[in-house]
Design a protein around this motif. Sequence first.
Motif, PDB file in Angstrom:
ATOM      1  N   TYR A  91      -3.207   2.644   2.668  1.00  0.00           N
ATOM      2  CA  TYR A  91      -2.016   3.419   2.956  1.00  0.00           C
ATOM      3  C   TYR A  91      -2.240   4.279   3.973  1.00  0.00           C
ATOM      4  CZ  TYR A  91       1.989   6.392   2.175  1.00  0.00           C
ATOM      5  OH  TYR A  91       3.281   7.039   2.529  1.00  0.00           O
ATOM      6  N   ARG A  92      -2.976   5.281   3.847  1.00  0.00           N
ATOM      7  CA  ARG A  92      -3.614   6.232   4.866  1.00  0.00           C
ATOM      8  C   ARG A  92      -3.669   5.769   6.286  1.00  0.00           C
ATOM      9  NH1 ARG A  92      -7.156  10.052   1.217  1.00  0.00           N
ATOM     10  NH2 ARG A  92      -5.968  10.861  -0.199  1.00  0.00           N
ATOM     11  N   PHE A  93      -4.167   4.868   6.095  1.00  0.00           N
ATOM     12  CA  PHE A  93      -4.404   4.152   7.706  1.00  0.00           C
ATOM     13  C   PHE A  93      -3.200   3.742   8.181  1.00  0.00           C
ATOM     14  CE2 PHE A  93      -5.167   0.373  10.228  1.00  0.00           C
ATOM     15  CZ  PHE A  93      -5.705   1.055  11.347  1.00  0.00           C
ATOM     16  N   LEU A  94      -2.192   3.217   7.393  1.00  0.00           N
ATOM     17  CA  LEU A  94      -1.057   2.609   7.825  1.00  0.00           C
ATOM     18  C   LEU A  94       0.173   3.728   7.855  1.00  0.00           C
ATOM     19  CD1 LEU A  94      -0.854  -0.718   5.908  1.00  0.00           C
ATOM     20  CD2 LEU A  94      -1.433  -0.442   8.420  1.00  0.00           C
ATOM     21  N   ARG A  95      -0.029   4.660   7.145  1.00  0.00           N
ATOM     22  CA  ARG A  95       1.205   5.866   7.128  1.00  0.00           C
ATOM     23  C   ARG A  95       1.755   6.132   8.442  1.00  0.00           C
ATOM     24  NH1 ARG A  95      -0.197  10.582   3.612  1.00  0.00           N
ATOM     25  NH2 ARG A  95      -1.945  10.682   5.299  1.00  0.00           N
ATOM     26  N   ALA A  97       2.086   4.473  11.181  1.00  0.00           N
ATOM     27  CA  ALA A  97       3.031   3.446  11.683  1.00  0.00           C
ATOM     28  C   ALA A  97       4.276   3.045  10.880  1.00  0.00           C
ATOM     29  CB  ALA A  97       1.925   2.126  11.804  1.00  0.00           C
ATOM     30  N   LEU A  98       4.253   3.698   9.608  1.00  0.00           N
ATOM     31  CA  LEU A  98       5.535   3.377   8.814  1.00  0.00           C
ATOM     32  C   LEU A  98       6.703   4.252   9.018  1.00  0.00           C
ATOM     33  CD1 LEU A  98       3.620   2.673   5.531  1.00  0.00           C
ATOM     34  CD2 LEU A  98       4.537   0.955   7.269  1.00  0.00           C
ATOM     35  N   THR A  99       7.792   4.027   9.156  1.00  0.00           N
ATOM     36  CA  THR A  99       8.922   4.685   9.370  1.00  0.00           C
ATOM     37  C   THR A  99       9.093   5.585   7.912  1.00  0.00           C
ATOM     38  OG1 THR A  99      10.321   3.083   8.280  1.00  0.00           O
ATOM     39  CG2 THR A  99      10.295   2.975  10.799  1.00  0.00           C
ATOM     40  N   SER A 100       9.825   6.514   7.808  1.00  0.00           N
ATOM     41  CA  SER A 100      10.184   7.283   6.827  1.00  0.00           C
ATOM     42  C   SER A 100      10.578   6.432   5.472  1.00  0.00           C
ATOM     43  CB  SER A 100      10.942   8.328   6.894  1.00  0.00           C
ATOM     44  OG  SER A 100      12.393   8.247   7.222  1.00  0.00           O
ATOM     45  N   GLY A 101      11.578   5.451   5.887  1.00  0.00           N
ATOM     46  CA  GLY A 101      12.264   4.668   4.914  1.00  0.00           C
ATOM     47  C   GLY A 101      11.094   3.648   4.246  1.00  0.00           C
ATOM     48  N   ILE A 105       9.585   3.387   0.354  1.00  0.00           N
ATOM     49  CA  ILE A 105       9.790   2.463  -0.429  1.00  0.00           C
ATOM     50  C   ILE A 105       8.327   1.986  -0.910  1.00  0.00           C
ATOM     51  CG2 ILE A 105       9.998  -0.309  -0.222  1.00  0.00           C
ATOM     52  CD1 ILE A 105      12.070   0.181   1.737  1.00  0.00           C
ATOM     53  N   PHE A 106       7.455   2.137   0.003  1.00  0.00           N
ATOM     54  CA  PHE A 106       5.910   1.872  -0.419  1.00  0.00           C
ATOM     55  C   PHE A 106       5.529   2.965  -1.633  1.00  0.00           C
ATOM     56  CE2 PHE A 106       1.392   2.180  -0.060  1.00  0.00           C
ATOM     57  CZ  PHE A 106       1.021   0.951   0.141  1.00  0.00           C
ATOM     58  N   VAL A 107       5.970   4.205  -1.698  1.00  0.00           N
ATOM     59  CA  VAL A 107       5.474   5.049  -2.685  1.00  0.00           C
ATOM     60  C   VAL A 107       6.152   4.728  -3.943  1.00  0.00           C
ATOM     61  CG1 VAL A 107       5.669   7.402  -3.370  1.00  0.00           C
ATOM     62  CG2 VAL A 107       4.807   6.967  -0.966  1.00  0.00           C
ATOM     63  N   ARG A 108       7.607   4.373  -3.897  1.00  0.00           N
ATOM     64  CA  ARG A 108       8.137   4.059  -4.964  1.00  0.00           C
ATOM     65  C   ARG A 108       7.702   2.669  -5.552  1.00  0.00           C
ATOM     66  NH1 ARG A 108      14.366   5.073  -2.635  1.00  0.00           N
ATOM     67  NH2 ARG A 108      14.153   7.310  -2.694  1.00  0.00           N
ATOM     68  N   LEU A 109       6.997   1.759  -4.859  1.00  0.00           N
ATOM     69  CA  LEU A 109       6.753   0.642  -5.521  1.00  0.00           C
ATOM     70  C   LEU A 109       5.409   0.862  -6.151  1.00  0.00           C
ATOM     71  CD1 LEU A 109       7.562  -1.915  -2.787  1.00  0.00           C
ATOM     72  CD2 LEU A 109       8.538  -1.648  -5.123  1.00  0.00           C
TER      73      LEU A 109
END
Length: 157
Positions: A91-95, A97-101, A105-109
């Motif tokens: 997740y830290r690697f991909l963060r 590149a991810l949009t805020s939305g 979603i990722f954190v809520r899942l």
Amino acid sequence: MASWQETLDEYGIHLEQLRGKILRLVKLFALLFIAGFFLATPAVKWVVAHLDLPGVTIATTSPFQFFDMMMSGAFLFATIGTLPVVGISAYRFLRPALTSGERKIFVRLIPLMVLLFAVGFAYGIGVLSFAVVMIAQVNTSIGIANIWDIGRFVSEI
């Protein structure tokens, strides 16, 4: 075209960071493996004591079978303990590149993933404990002695 040295100079810092993360994961895995190795015996004792299997004898069939089972348990313990750290690292690697939305979603899942794992684990324990007791009773009722191999018994649980 860049030379090998120029490419290494450009990306070397990233490779060093990756190497450091991999070494930390390997150290964590080794530490959890050692802990799991020593926790395997009490865990097996607890499982056997709490299953309440009348008429069942659990035995080893070779001198190193219990050691092999301890190694398997340690590997499972280390894998389960290391996977969340791998997930956080991913997740830290991909963060970036991810949009805020997508981040929200990722954190809520994450709680949902933990809940589903716990529910599945509890369901599996419930079904397997019921099935093991039922199989032992059926074998006893038809006159078959229940002498179960500890390695196969624990690996199927």
